[in-house]
Write an enzyme that holds these catalytic residues in place. Structure first.
Site, short mmCIF file in Angstrom:
data_model
loop_
_atom_site.label_atom_id
_atom_site.label_comp_id
_atom_site.label_asym_id
_atom_site.label_seq_id
_atom_site.Cartn_x
_atom_site.Cartn_y
_atom_site.Cartn_z
N PRO A 182 0.84 -1.20 0.00
CA PRO A 182 0.00 0.00 0.00
C PRO A 182 0.87 1.25 0.00
CG PRO A 182 -0.08 -1.07 2.15
CD PRO A 182 0.74 -1.96 1.27
N GLY A 194 4.32 4.22 4.76
CA GLY A 194 5.62 4.08 5.43
C GLY A 194 6.29 2.75 5.16
N LEU A 195 5.74 1.99 4.20
CA LEU A 195 6.31 0.66 3.95
C LEU A 195 7.24 0.64 2.73
CD1 LEU A 195 3.18 -1.58 4.73
CD2 LEU A 195 5.04 -0.93 6.26
N SER A 206 6.71 1.86 -0.52
CA SER A 206 6.16 1.47 -1.83
C SER A 206 6.95 2.10 -2.98
CB SER A 206 4.68 1.84 -1.93
OG SER A 206 4.52 3.24 -1.83
N SER A 207 7.35 3.35 -2.83
CA SER A 207 8.07 4.00 -3.94
C SER A 207 9.50 3.48 -4.04
CB SER A 207 8.03 5.52 -3.83
OG SER A 207 8.60 5.92 -2.62
N ALA A 231 10.41 0.48 -3.26
CA ALA A 231 10.30 -0.86 -3.85
C ALA A 231 10.06 -0.75 -5.35
CB ALA A 231 9.16 -1.64 -3.18
N ASP A 279 15.57 3.60 2.65
CA ASP A 279 14.46 2.78 2.13
C ASP A 279 14.91 1.89 0.95
OD1 ASP A 279 13.01 4.17 3.98
OD2 ASP A 279 11.56 5.01 2.57
C1 MEV Z 1 11.02 7.15 5.31
O1 MEV Z 1 10.75 5.76 5.18
C2 MEV Z 1 12.19 7.37 6.22
C3 MEV Z 1 12.56 8.84 6.48
O2 MEV Z 1 13.62 8.82 7.41
C4 MEV Z 1 12.96 9.54 5.20
C5 MEV Z 1 14.32 9.10 4.66
O3 MEV Z 1 15.07 8.43 5.35
O4 MEV Z 1 14.63 9.51 3.52
C6 MEV Z 1 11.40 9.61 7.11
#
Ligand code: MEV
Length: 274
Positions: free
Chosen positions: A87, A91-92, A94-95, A97, A138
């Site tokens: 989804p 915060g998982l 997605s972009s 991945a 990420d």
């Molecule tokens: C986002 O998943 C993690 C953040 O620390 C942004 C980043 O590290 O670029 C909020």
């Protein structure tokens, strides 16, 4: 068919953007991408669960020049069919991945391969479309497919003493990582001392968490997650819904819980004993 898994950040989000460490691992949700030769190149999303921001031709208009700079003109005749379980806005990753998956799909199509480091380097170019100035945690954890320590682009694999069992709970999606990261930047411009203090606190948690993971002290890990959540709340990136999900998780026996990723909505991760 290439794939890329989603991720969770165990500790360190936001502070990682300012050079502090973070710990992250992949989870079992994935995007599958198939690159096919076509007279009508583009990104075709087969699964409506994907974040709508990823569905437009305008995204392809941004992605294609980056792919051409990485793979040359031969990439111009490809259509990427994308089927995602991840989804968006939660915060998982997605972009991230999607970024890693597109690179893997192009490599696969051309019969080439790349090390996790090479794939992460290429995926960074696509990640910048989504996040402007990402820390890189990420797409790096997604490219490495392992529990990792990440700081300033450097990666170390962490050996967990015992398996880590998380539940993931979803609140309303957030306005986008870029927006939440920008809000934190603004907050830091207004009160640098206070925000830097929060980042130092988060950094200490990340160092302790690594030891606890390596020694298998799940109870201590849980307490560190709760501390990390309190600091993220102070930073202004939690929401009442995320706080409530954390409390509910703890009432239901979790050893600790926190938001994961940018916050402002999205997901909570809760650690449970084996
Ligand atoms: C986002 O998943 C993690 C953040 O620390 C942004 C980043 O590290 O670029 C909020």
């Amino acid at each position: 068919m290439a794939q890329a898994r989603a991720k969770i950040i165990l500790a360190g989000e936001h502070a990682v953007v300012y050079g502090h460490p973070a710990i992250a691992q992949p989870i079992d949700l994935e995007v599958r991408i198939h690159a096919i030769k076509s007279l009508e190149p583009g990104l075709v999303f087969l699964n409506p669960k994907m974040d709508p921001q990823h569905k437009s031709d305008s995204l392809f208009a941004q992605v294609q020049p980056k792919l051409v700079s990485l793979f040359g003109d031969r990439v111009e005749k490809l259509v990427f069919e994308i089927d995602s379980d991840i989804p968006g806005g939660c915060g998982l990753g997605s972009s991230a991945a999607l970024s890693v998956g597109l690179i893997r799909a192009a490599l696969e199509h051309f019969g080439e391969s790349g090390s996790p480091e090479e794939i992460a380097l290429m995926a960074l170019e696509l990640e910048k479309i989504f996040h402007g100035n990402p820390s890189g945690v990420d797409h790096t954890v997604i490219a490495h497919e392992d529990l990792i320590w990440f700081q300033n682009g450097q990666v170390e694999k962490i050996n967990a003493y015992r398996p880590l069992k998380f539940s993931i709970m979803m609140a309303s999606p957030h306005a986008g990582t870029r927006a939440v990261v920008e809000a934190v930047r603004q907050r830091r411009l207004q009160d640098e001392v206070a925000v830097n203090k929060i980042f130092s606190g988060i950094s200490e948690i990340v160092f302790s968490m690594r030891s606890q993971i390596e020694q298998g002290n799940l109870r201590e890990m849980g307490l560190l997650m709760n501390r990390n959540q309190r600091l993220l709340k102070q930073l202004g990136v939690s929401t009442p819904e995320l706080d409530q999900l954390c409390e509910q998780a703890i009432q239901n026996g979790a050893l600790g819980a926190k938001l994961t990723g940018a916050g402002g909505g999205g997901c909570v991760i809760a650690l449970f004993a084996e």
